[in-house]
Each structure stands twice: as structure tokens, then as C-alpha cells.
Design a protein around this motif. Structure first.
Motif, short mmCIF file in Angstrom:
data_model
loop_
_atom_site.label_atom_id
_atom_site.label_comp_id
_atom_site.label_asym_id
_atom_site.label_seq_id
_atom_site.Cartn_x
_atom_site.Cartn_y
_atom_site.Cartn_z
N ARG A 68 129.90 2.92 -99.07
CA ARG A 68 130.59 1.82 -98.39
C ARG A 68 131.04 0.77 -99.41
N GLU A 69 130.18 0.43 -100.35
CA GLU A 69 130.54 -0.55 -101.39
C GLU A 69 131.69 -0.05 -102.26
N ALA A 72 134.85 -0.34 -100.25
CA ALA A 72 135.26 -1.75 -100.17
C ALA A 72 135.90 -2.21 -101.48
N HIS A 75 139.29 -0.59 -101.76
CA HIS A 75 140.20 -1.25 -100.81
C HIS A 75 140.68 -2.59 -101.39
N ALA A 76 139.77 -3.33 -101.98
CA ALA A 76 140.15 -4.63 -102.58
C ALA A 76 141.17 -4.41 -103.70
N TRP A 89 143.23 0.95 -96.40
CA TRP A 89 141.81 1.34 -96.33
C TRP A 89 141.67 2.85 -96.52
N TYR A 93 139.63 5.14 -99.15
CA TYR A 93 138.72 6.20 -98.72
C TYR A 93 139.03 7.51 -99.45
N GLY A 134 136.97 1.80 -89.81
CA GLY A 134 137.88 1.55 -90.92
C GLY A 134 139.17 2.33 -90.76
N ASP A 138 143.15 0.60 -89.62
CA ASP A 138 143.95 0.58 -90.83
C ASP A 138 145.46 0.46 -90.59
#
Length: 184
Positions: A68-69, A72, A75-76, A89, A93, A134, A138
Motif C-alpha cells: 500500500r505504501e 501511494a 501514485h504521488a 492510481w 498500481y 482505489g 480512479d
């Protein structure tokens, strides 16, 4: 392992030791081996994880948290580079699904036999609910978003379940096709 009065740090060190043992020994991991690797007594290990299943469950949940981290963070990076556009997103993934961390696949292979434990599966299902939300949030059509996510999941889980793996060239083609689907 150095002695600490911080239970969270101790649990993290024990999980790291369990990872190392799993990578060496696979699913045959024993609590004695983990305690030795961590430099603690078996009683010290059992204080934090009262059973082998509790330790492996915590390790599986820690892997989900790391995944998950990583999603994230990807995604950032995607948003910073291209803005908050539909598919951002899912592009993250895809990136994470196609670039596992060192040792991650070995850990998942070792944890695969736990799939028959209903309590662990329930906890993992809850911890991984973020992948469904997520994908759905999206901005792409829901069917396409789920197809992309499920293709990534199948790509990743296939070899763990005995399915033939793709060649590097086929992997690259699949990755590019999925990325194309996020930009339609």
C-alpha cells in the motif's frame, strides 16, 4: 537484536527476522529459527506473537502495508509528473505490480500455504480493500478499472499458484497494454 522497551520496534525486528528465515527456509519456518535469527529467546518471540500463525499473519499484513505504501508513493510520483488525471492510481498500481521489491516474491511464495486459514484470509481481505476502492475511485469506467487491477493481480499471483509465467517480452507487452487502458 538489541534489547528495547519499545514493543513496536521489537515486533518490527521480529518480523524482519521472520522474513529472512522465510526467504532461506520457505514455509517450513519454525519459531525457534526466527528467535535465533532475531537474537531473542523463543519465549521473547512468543510474548509478541503467541503462535506461528500469529507471526505469519502479522508478516502477511506487513507485506500488504508495504505494498500500500509503495502504491501511494508511486501514485504521488504519477500525480506530480502528470497531474491528478483519471488512471493515475491504476498506473501506480501497475508500476508496483510489475516491479516487486527484492525478496517480495519469495515471501509471497512462502506465505501462500496460509491461504487455507480463514482467519488470515479475512484479515487480508480487509487489509487489501484499498485496491478495490482505489481502482473504483480512479476516474476510469469501473469495468475497465477492475479489469486492469485484476490483470495485475493475476499477473502477480499466477506463478505463485503454478500458472506458467510470462517471458520478459510478454511481461513488457502486458504492462504497456494495461498502461494504455489507463489513458483511454
Amino acid at each position: 537484536m538489541t534489547r528495547t522497551r519499545n514493543p513496536e520496534l521489537t515486533r518490527m525486528a521480529l518480523l524482519e527476522a521472520a522474513e529472512r528465515v522465510l526467504q532461506k527456509q520457505g514455509a517450513a519456518l519454525s519459531l525457534d529459527a526466527v528467535a535465533r535469527e532475531a537474537g531473542v529467546s523463543k519465549g521473547g518471540l512468543l510474548h509478541h506473537y503467541p503462535s506461528r500463525e500469529a507471526l505469519l499473519s502479522a508478516l502477511a499484513l506487513a507485506l500488504v502495508d508495504r505494498f500500500r505504501e509503495r502504491v501511494a508513493a508511486a501514485h504521488a510520483r504519477e500525480v506530480a509528473a502528470h497531474g491528478e488525471k483519471p488512471g493515475a492510481w491504476l498506473r501506480a498500481y501497475i508500476e508496483v505490480s510489475f516491479t516487486p521489491e527484492a525478496g517480495e516474491e519469495a515471501l509471497c511464495v512462502a506465505l501462500a500455504p496460509l491461504a487455507g486459514h480463514p482467519d488470515l484470509i479475512a484479515g487480508l481481505r480487509e487489509a487489501q480493500a484499498f485496491v478495490v476502492s482505489g481502482a473504483e475511485d480512479d476516474g476510469l469506467p469501473a469495468g475497465r478499472a477492475h479489469a486492469i487491477r485484476l490483470a495485475c493481480d493475476g499477473f502477480w499471483l499466477g506463478p505463485l499458484t503454478g500458472m506458467p509465467d510470462l517471458s520478459p517480452g510478454a511481461r513488457a507487452l502486458l504492462r504497456e497494454e494495461l498502461l494504455t487502458w489507463t489513458r483511454m
